[in-house]
Design an enzyme around this catalytic site. Structure first.
Site, PDB file in Angstrom:
ATOM      1  N   GLU A 186       0.828  -1.208   0.000  1.00  0.00           N
ATOM      2  CA  GLU A 186       0.000   0.000   0.000  1.00  0.00           C
ATOM      3  C   GLU A 186       0.864   1.261   0.000  1.00  0.00           C
ATOM      4  O   GLU A 186       1.838   1.361   0.736  1.00  0.00           O
ATOM      5  CB  GLU A 186      -0.922   0.002   1.213  1.00  0.00           C
ATOM      6  CG  GLU A 186      -1.817   1.227   1.259  1.00  0.00           C
ATOM      7  CD  GLU A 186      -2.982   1.075   2.232  1.00  0.00           C
ATOM      8  OE1 GLU A 186      -3.593  -0.017   2.253  1.00  0.00           O
ATOM      9  OE2 GLU A 186      -3.266   2.029   2.980  1.00  0.00           O
ATOM     10  N   PHE A 208       0.669   5.802  -0.443  1.00  0.00           N
ATOM     11  CA  PHE A 208      -0.225   6.965  -0.467  1.00  0.00           C
ATOM     12  C   PHE A 208       0.323   7.963  -1.482  1.00  0.00           C
ATOM     13  O   PHE A 208       1.509   7.928  -1.808  1.00  0.00           O
ATOM     14  CB  PHE A 208      -0.365   7.586   0.921  1.00  0.00           C
ATOM     15  CG  PHE A 208       0.932   7.936   1.588  1.00  0.00           C
ATOM     16  CD1 PHE A 208       1.598   9.130   1.304  1.00  0.00           C
ATOM     17  CD2 PHE A 208       1.509   7.060   2.515  1.00  0.00           C
ATOM     18  CE1 PHE A 208       2.793   9.446   1.928  1.00  0.00           C
ATOM     19  CE2 PHE A 208       2.714   7.365   3.136  1.00  0.00           C
ATOM     20  CZ  PHE A 208       3.359   8.555   2.846  1.00  0.00           C
ATOM     21  N   TYR A 267     -22.360   4.330   4.386  1.00  0.00           N
ATOM     22  CA  TYR A 267     -21.428   3.260   4.732  1.00  0.00           C
ATOM     23  C   TYR A 267     -20.731   2.759   3.469  1.00  0.00           C
ATOM     24  O   TYR A 267     -21.224   2.973   2.363  1.00  0.00           O
ATOM     25  CB  TYR A 267     -22.173   2.099   5.409  1.00  0.00           C
ATOM     26  CG  TYR A 267     -22.797   2.534   6.696  1.00  0.00           C
ATOM     27  CD1 TYR A 267     -22.011   2.695   7.846  1.00  0.00           C
ATOM     28  CD2 TYR A 267     -24.154   2.807   6.761  1.00  0.00           C
ATOM     29  CE1 TYR A 267     -22.584   3.135   9.040  1.00  0.00           C
ATOM     30  CE2 TYR A 267     -24.734   3.244   7.943  1.00  0.00           C
ATOM     31  CZ  TYR A 267     -23.945   3.412   9.083  1.00  0.00           C
ATOM     32  OH  TYR A 267     -24.507   3.849  10.242  1.00  0.00           O
ATOM     33  N   GLN A 295      -7.290  -3.880   8.679  1.00  0.00           N
ATOM     34  CA  GLN A 295      -6.552  -2.911   9.483  1.00  0.00           C
ATOM     35  C   GLN A 295      -5.334  -3.620  10.065  1.00  0.00           C
ATOM     36  O   GLN A 295      -5.316  -4.852  10.186  1.00  0.00           O
ATOM     37  CB  GLN A 295      -7.492  -2.452  10.617  1.00  0.00           C
ATOM     38  CG  GLN A 295      -6.879  -1.610  11.707  1.00  0.00           C
ATOM     39  CD  GLN A 295      -6.420  -0.266  11.204  1.00  0.00           C
ATOM     40  OE1 GLN A 295      -5.465  -0.196  10.418  1.00  0.00           O
ATOM     41  NE2 GLN A 295      -7.085   0.794  11.657  1.00  0.00           N
ATOM     42  N   GLN A 309      22.342  -3.790 -28.297  1.00  0.00           N
ATOM     43  CA  GLN A 309      22.155  -5.136 -27.756  1.00  0.00           C
ATOM     44  C   GLN A 309      23.041  -6.087 -28.529  1.00  0.00           C
ATOM     45  O   GLN A 309      23.290  -5.891 -29.718  1.00  0.00           O
ATOM     46  CB  GLN A 309      20.682  -5.570 -27.801  1.00  0.00           C
ATOM     47  CG  GLN A 309      20.107  -5.800 -29.184  1.00  0.00           C
ATOM     48  CD  GLN A 309      18.667  -6.338 -29.148  1.00  0.00           C
ATOM     49  OE1 GLN A 309      17.935  -6.151 -28.189  1.00  0.00           O
ATOM     50  NE2 GLN A 309      18.259  -7.022 -30.201  1.00  0.00           N
TER      51      GLN A 309
END
Lengths: 657, 657
Positions: free
Chosen positions: A64, A66, A175, A229, A486
């Site tokens: 995670e 931010f 909710y 959490q 290459q």
């Protein structure tokens, strides 16, 4: 430079999450060519990847992040995505900040950061979305934009009410369940949906059981998996899973792991999330609270121990990490758990974009090999990937070179560092040759600095290019300024750590390739020499004005990387294409000015030297088609120098032969 | 067996002509994969091919044929197309017989023969069309049908009036000019148009000059090139060209060459065409008129001498041959002139159809390798060649196995010859093994006959397959009845005379392939053995009832032939495709019954043996994906036999390992 902005909300950032798939996971099963790829988006959903990993007992991790506060923070975070993506996360997720214009087109918005992760870094990404105090129209607009940008997964959260007088709205989003329902109602089954779980109950919930029932509602409304959490004891999570299962929640439940990284960040987190830190942890940490290194070390150890218990329980298919946008602690925990992919398999020689439309893309021009983000950015509006193919290059849609796009192109190094590497003051063209040579050799320049990058190469020499180091050094110091190359490869195993890619049991091939800037005097000699190498060597020679000399077929791409695999069609992911080269040329010449010349004062001699090169040098690419033989490209350059060194009469003779 | 039907008309067949492009000429410049092929039809017209050859000073030849009278004559003519096509004609042409239902769907119609030449033999073809006594509607219908069948070139002729009382019709088709105008009016520029020229003037024309003016009119109306009536002296033609140029005819003028092949045919021809044979020729021929060999030999010598003068003049870009549907004399003349391509370059490993829609096709399943016409026939309505690719095999459109299509499948040998090769009476399955073995070794069978073909292989063993002869013999005599195979190739030059194909300077590759019928007992052991060869070997094992055992990816074709060329994308023309294999399976099993079992009486033991094999054996294909290593497929078969020979306990053990 810690950033806790995400901790401001109780539900929206800290406690919830979701994730990233890297190229290892998204390893395309499709080959290019004759079999049109199925709708990649819909057959390779995050939920399906999880299902496959659960079935095969293959634990995963997710990360995670931010959104950053500044544009340069964004550039850093994108580099971090690349580095952490290489460890093989199943997904990453990007939190949503209602107060920070998260759905905007700003470089730092949640939407754009998640989009960058998907499109430019090739990471399966989950975008957080909070619904509290939002209109349905606004939410729908966000969803549509996410869809348009190639995002396929949403973490549905309530978010914190704004102001203290919040009351439930009738018909509003009260909710996370309402948001889940809205997503399913508006977008049907398009998005994979994640919701948040609270192992110790949501702080605002009436009770733990009440909170479990809320979670069940969210899942029943259409969520596909749960991320929890953070917590500090394995048993907390394991009890929670047991309770979830008992009330009929069957979807994957991923534990949120928070490696403690510092005393103050822990305190603040605990305060905001209303979590209690167990006594046994506080007892260890308090005495060393001013020793960041010791706390981080403890945090790693503590996280590793807990994760081991979780994985051993058989209840945990994958671990979700709250990275705080940092990499050291999380990577160390993953390394110790054996989950960090040290050598992730590459599905193709270049990083595949995770945008659903671009997942089927399986061929690219070689020119952008060191600038993959620029390539994706410039072709982002390119609808022309018929069956994942390069398409008809006679109508390419390479975006214009605009200032905005330079965001994706800008050097990660500050001006001072660049001047140290590339020279505070250039004396002549030879000074430039030296910069290139030092970049190749890795030696320090006279002022004691290593040249770690060039305008055309963000990173030090690739391991593969390192194979050519001696030859590259020799030609660069004589003014053949190489920017891409290459070696030829005649059938190495696809598992080769340096040049391998694609499924196991295959063989990979390459034609030798060399791309460089050089003076017009050199080009005159080169053209003489190249006559001897027809038709073995294909060349394109262009200058900034668009003069274009080539012996290649007008419209034919030349495949320079391909692979043969068991039970598949041939895959040929890299080509030298005459048309796209003319677009690359604009970019390659622009970088002289934008990244190098502009470091110096207007009218300064240094600036004029770079400007002179920009105006007068040619950009050349050479392909040696005879891949089973030793590359002849070095001999071509050698012959060019020999011709230049020979007395004029010989040169005349040469031109008549 | 001479057929002079074409001589019946003065203009429509004998004196006019046009032509064929072979695979050498139509060597596709396109590669498959990422670059969509341009409209092949319109960028590779006969007139453009002529232009390129004229510019490069590369002389060509073309061949004229007339439609056969019987279906078996058609089968023979198609074989002749293949043989003569291999010499590299620029085009062939097929004459038009107004009285013989030439536009019908009969196997022997002009329309169908020309269509076969284009679609199945890959020859650039010109269809003759006469307009005399025809309605515009009828002509338009013919043109549309020709277009639909893939024909792109028309030889526009007046044809002979039917009946003696013919008078010009107002607004009708009175001259070839009217037809040329009509074609241009109805079909715009779609067709390349050829018209006839008369070096000594048309017999019905008022004068030579009058006839030249008519020719100018035909060209001005839109014709692209001229083919002339036959003549016996080079100077006749050269004067004619000079006269044409003088009145402003600038298009290519191709001399019609007629190698004298017999006394009587010459006499009849002369009578019908109203040509005079020069005295010097008659003086040679009269004395030897009963000696066919001597006359043919003279005819060849005379034609070669004349052609040499024509080519040396610089006025003749190509020669047009009246073949009389025979091959020996024409081929000999061409050989002596150095125009016959002894080893024509193959653009792809299989013969490319010249149908405009199919020219872009560049991949085929390997199964029909020995039955290319059947493959084209069965996929003729297949619109699904997106960009020339194999397309999504999940929706193939392989035509049903119908009786009609057996025209293209039927054996060229009569029943008696087949019985001699395959056995008047079969004793048991081993008798069948012997037939296969004798086919491989080329040895005579007990009744003294060589097995020159099998139901799955019209021709003796291909040179490439010959490389595998010893191994093939060993397994066939033990009941592994091979019908298709190729060795592995790890990068041979594209110019290799046996396995090479494609443009110069390239490298070709193959995966080893083996396809065979074998008993269900063998299959049980084979499946045991194959476990050891995962994932190196891919297999498909099916029986006539459709039982299907495979370890291959459901929808993934496996590329088994590919080539790497200078300045191009990879070409991968042959694949093993799971879906098309199920269609091939139907055909492969049907051939046991249709071609072999039906040679014997109903209920006869021989017939029952073949029926038993048809009902009980499996068809298997194996691919060794490890093309750089020696093929392991022979070891797989060896292991199978070892397992079968071992005591039962060992086999049990094997099944548990």
């Amino acid at each position: 430079m810690q950033d806790y902005s995400w901790i401001h909300t109780c539900e929206s950032s800290k406690s919830d999450s979701s994730g990233v798939s890297n190229s290892g996971e998204s390893s395309k099963e499709s080959s290019r060519c004759s079999t049109p790829v199925q709708d990649a988006d819909r057959t390779d959903r995050l939920r399906d990847k999880m299902k496959r990993r659960i079935e095969s007992g293959d634990h995963w991790f997710s990360l995670e992040f931010f959104p950053p506060r500044t544009a340069s923070g964004a550039v850093n975070l994108i580099s971090r995505f690349d580095r952490m993506g290489s460890g093989g996360p199943l997904f990453i997720d990007v939190t949503w900040h209602p107060a920070g214009d998260p759905g905007s087109d700003k470089e730092t918005s949640s939407m754009m950061i998640a989009s960058t992760a998907v499109n430019y870094c090739g990471l399966e990404s989950v975008l957080h979305l909070t619904c509290c105090n939002q209109t349905k129209e606004k939410i729908t607009a966000h969803l549509n934009k996410a869809k348009r940008l190639g995002l396929k997964n949403i973490m549905a959260l309530r978010g914190d009410p704004i102001g203290e007088d919040w009351v439930e709205e009738d018909g509003g989003f009260n909710y996370a369940t309402d948001l889940v329902k809205h997503i399913r109602c508006e977008c049907d089954d398009y998005f994979d949906i994640c919701v948040a779980g609270y192992p110790t109950g949501h702080p605002e919930a009436e009770s733990y059981d009440e909170d479990l029932r809320h979670l069940k509602e969210k899942v029943d409304a259409g969520a596909h998996f749960i991320v929890t959490q953070l917590f500090f004891r394995a048993e907390t999570f394991l009890k929670f899973v047991k309770d979830c299962r008992a009330i009929g929640i069957t979807c994957p439940i991923l534990p949120g792991i928070f490696p403690i990284q510092g005393y103050h960040s822990l305190r603040q987190l605990v305060k905001l999330s209303k979590l209690e830190v167990p006594e046994e942890i506080m007892q260890v940490i308090e005495p060393i609270k001013d020793n960041d290194a010791a706390i981080r070390s403890y945090g790693i150890q503590q996280a590793v121990e807990m994760c081991k218990v979780l994985l051993a329980s058989g209840e945990v298919p994958g671990l979700h990490f709250y990275t705080l946008n940092r990499e050291v602690a999380t990577i160390e925990v993953l390394r110790q758990l054996g989950l960090w992919a040290e050598d992730p398999r590459r599905p193709l020689p270049w990083a595949v974009s995770a945008h659903p439309k671009r997942k089927v893309e399986d061929v690219r021009p070689i020119f952008w090999a060191s600038r993959p983000k620029s390539y994706i950015y410039r072709t982002q509006d390119w609808d022309d990937f018929p069956n994942g193919r390069w398409g008809n290059s006679s109508s390419p849609a390479f975006g214009e070179l605009t200032d905005y796009y330079l965001f994706y192109l800008k050097s990660k190094s500050p001006k001072e560092a660049l001047l140290q590497m590339w020279g505070e003051e250039l004396m002549n063209e030879e000074s430039v040759y030296e910069v290139f040579t030092n970049y190749i050799t890795g030696q320090t320049n006279p002022s004691g600095h290593k040249v770690m990058c060039l305008p055309w190469n963000d990173d030090p020499l690739a391991p593969e290019t390192n194979l050519l180091k001696d030859e590259l050094e020799k030609v660069n110091c004589r003014g053949v300024l190489t920017i891409n190359s290459q070696p030829n490869i005649n059938g190495k195993p696809s598992s080769d750590p340096i040049v391998g890619w694609g499924p196991a049991g295959g063989y990979v091939f390459q034609k030798a390739y060399l791309e460089f800037f050089t003076s017009s005097e050199n080009v005159t000699a080169l053209l003489q020499v190249l006559k001897k190498y027809e038709p073995r060597v294909n060349y394109h020679i262009v200058n900034v004005q668009g003069k274009n000399i080539t012996n290649a077929h007008e419209m034919q791409p030349n495949a320079v990387t391909w692979g043969i695999f068991p039970g598949r069609e041939i895959i040929q992911p890299t080509v030298v294409d005459p048309v796209s080269f003319m677009y690359w040329k604009d970019e390659a010449f622009a970088l002289w000015i934008e990244q190098w010349a502009k470091l110096y004062e207007d009218e300064s001699p240094s600036r004029m030297i770079i400007q002179y090169i920009h105006d007068n040098y040619f950009l050349i690419n050479l392909v040696d088609n005879d891949f089973p033989l030793d590359s002849c490209l070095w001999q071509v350059i050698e012959d060019m120098f020999t011709l230049l060194d020979s007395p004029p009469e010989t040169q005349e003779e040469g031109s008549q032969s």
